[in-house]
Scaffold this motif. Sequence first.
Motif, mmCIF file in Angstrom:
data_model
loop_
_atom_site.group_PDB
_atom_site.id
_atom_site.type_symbol
_atom_site.label_atom_id
_atom_site.label_comp_id
_atom_site.label_asym_id
_atom_site.label_seq_id
_atom_site.Cartn_x
_atom_site.Cartn_y
_atom_site.Cartn_z
ATOM 1 N N ILE B 7 65.833 9.335 -111.250
ATOM 2 C CA ILE B 7 64.477 9.329 -110.681
ATOM 3 C C ILE B 7 63.516 8.519 -111.562
ATOM 4 O O ILE B 7 62.712 7.731 -111.065
ATOM 5 N N LEU B 8 63.643 8.701 -112.876
ATOM 6 C CA LEU B 8 62.799 7.925 -113.817
ATOM 7 C C LEU B 8 63.048 6.438 -113.618
ATOM 8 O O LEU B 8 62.106 5.644 -113.561
ATOM 9 N N ALA B 11 61.369 5.309 -110.503
ATOM 10 C CA ALA B 11 59.925 5.167 -110.681
ATOM 11 C C ALA B 11 59.610 3.886 -111.436
ATOM 12 O O ALA B 11 58.699 3.132 -111.068
ATOM 13 N N ASP B 14 59.974 0.997 -109.184
ATOM 14 C CA ASP B 14 58.836 0.954 -108.263
ATOM 15 C C ASP B 14 57.654 0.245 -108.885
ATOM 16 O O ASP B 14 57.066 -0.655 -108.297
ATOM 17 N N VAL B 15 57.285 0.712 -110.124
ATOM 18 C CA VAL B 15 56.115 0.149 -110.810
ATOM 19 C C VAL B 15 56.357 -1.330 -111.079
ATOM 20 O O VAL B 15 55.488 -2.176 -110.841
ATOM 21 N N GLU B 18 56.092 -3.357 -107.874
ATOM 22 C CA GLU B 18 54.690 -3.497 -107.477
ATOM 23 C C GLU B 18 54.001 -4.527 -108.368
ATOM 24 O O GLU B 18 53.252 -5.377 -107.896
ATOM 25 N N ALA B 19 54.312 -4.450 -109.700
ATOM 26 C CA ALA B 19 53.685 -5.356 -110.665
ATOM 27 C C ALA B 19 54.087 -6.808 -110.354
ATOM 28 O O ALA B 19 53.253 -7.711 -110.449
ATOM 29 N N GLY B 23 50.714 -7.275 -109.716
ATOM 30 C CA GLY B 23 50.194 -6.432 -110.791
ATOM 31 C C GLY B 23 49.084 -5.519 -110.321
ATOM 32 O O GLY B 23 48.928 -5.249 -109.123
ATOM 33 N N LEU B 24 48.299 -5.052 -111.303
ATOM 34 C CA LEU B 24 47.220 -4.110 -111.004
ATOM 35 C C LEU B 24 46.161 -4.749 -110.112
ATOM 36 O O LEU B 24 45.753 -5.878 -110.372
ATOM 37 N N PRO B 25 45.741 -4.025 -109.081
ATOM 38 C CA PRO B 25 44.677 -4.581 -108.230
ATOM 39 C C PRO B 25 43.412 -4.888 -109.039
ATOM 40 O O PRO B 25 42.677 -5.810 -108.697
ATOM 41 N N GLN B 26 43.193 -4.108 -110.109
ATOM 42 C CA GLN B 26 41.995 -4.309 -110.922
ATOM 43 C C GLN B 26 41.931 -5.698 -111.551
ATOM 44 O O GLN B 26 40.857 -6.218 -111.833
ATOM 45 N N LEU B 27 43.127 -6.273 -111.807
ATOM 46 C CA LEU B 27 43.167 -7.576 -112.482
ATOM 47 C C LEU B 27 43.212 -8.730 -111.484
ATOM 48 O O LEU B 27 43.304 -9.878 -111.866
#
Lengths: 248, 191
Positions: B7-8, B11, B14-15, B18-19, B23-27
């Motif tokens: 599971i780890l 996860a 997944d991250v 997505e990255a 990446g982060l939507p903030q950036l």
Amino acid sequence: MASPIEQFNIKPIAHFELAGIDVSFTNSSLWMVIVVALLSLFLIGGTRKSASVPGRWQVMVELMYSFIAGMIRDNVGKEGKQYFPFIFTLFVFVLGLNLAGMVPYAFTVTSHIAVNFAMAAFIFIGVTLVGFAKNGAGYLKLFAPSGVPMWLLPMIVLIELISYCTRPISLSVRLFANMLAGHIMMKVFAGFILSLAAAGAVGMVGAVLPFTVNVLLTGLEILVACLQAYVFTILTCIYLNDAMHPAH
Amino acid sequence: MALANTILAQAATDVAHEASKGGLPQLNVIEDGSFTNQIAWLLITFFVLFVVVWRTVLPRVTTVLEEREEGIANDLDSAGRLKAEAEEVKAAYEAAVADARAKAQATILGTKDAIQADIAATLTTLEAKLAENAEEASARIAKASNEALASLDTVASEVAAAMVTKLSGVKASEKDVAAAVTAALASVEEA
């Protein structure tokens, strides 16, 4: 399954443009409006009666007032009183946005560096202007502390200058990183619960562990939400104090 | 444990996935242009809240806090004044009590003196009266004894005359008998 960083996506609700600049109403804007509306309701409602013997609601507003008034008195001094409305607004605004982010399905406005940096930059420019307006060129003494040997002075000035100019970055990134990390962690552990529960009976029992962690994390994140609002405000007070009394 | 590891790993993938998508939507706020709308709405909402706080909330709280402080100061003031008044009343009361006590003491002493004087006067009058009575009585006694003594002569004369008549059969004249008795008495008295 949803990615832990999907929660930070900006989703436009209504598209607006002003002089070619995108000013769309988004989920971020929506939560800013919700928080400001709730804060206004709370603050105006609490002071509606203005009773000499206050009720519970009025006491909450009065406590916030005394809290911020005390913070300014201790960190800026008597001259800081004229900035009370701004500091108070800043505190309740950041606190409200941080706490609203703890509501399930809510959008955490302060988890976006753009918003935080805009506030930090405004504070930085404002404080610098206040510093020069109050002290003139004497404000530059902030970069040359008294009692430093001459041979050390160039280096100290350089360090002070860098630390001064990075203030808006450190101020905004601190809040951004705290909100980001906390909300990612909660989402990751929530993901663990679902993955484990989907893995059969053993997984169901095992899912209790990440669930417990998430309950504890929620408490921690509420604490962080309050703490970071406090840190953001008190640092603003300290910067303001530097602008008022640069020779330290 | 193997399950948890899977599971780890899931996860983490997944991250990472997505990255890799950006990446982060903030950036990405400059690329997707959302930083302008975020800052625009920040300015609008912050300004609204600032005006609410500045014009309405803070003046109200400042007023109520000032009024409360004033009220408390006033209350403390009147409490102090009332306390002083109460102390004055207490002092007056105590003085009145002391005064009354002194007066009562004086009245008791005065009455006692008057009674004693009265008793003494009555006693004096009584003694005087008694003395007078005694004097009168002794005078009466003296008078009675004098009278008795005076009548003794006559009795002696009559006895002597009767004795002379009985013994000698001579009827002595009253005049002679009286003279003889007087002489005899005088000689007795001399002896």
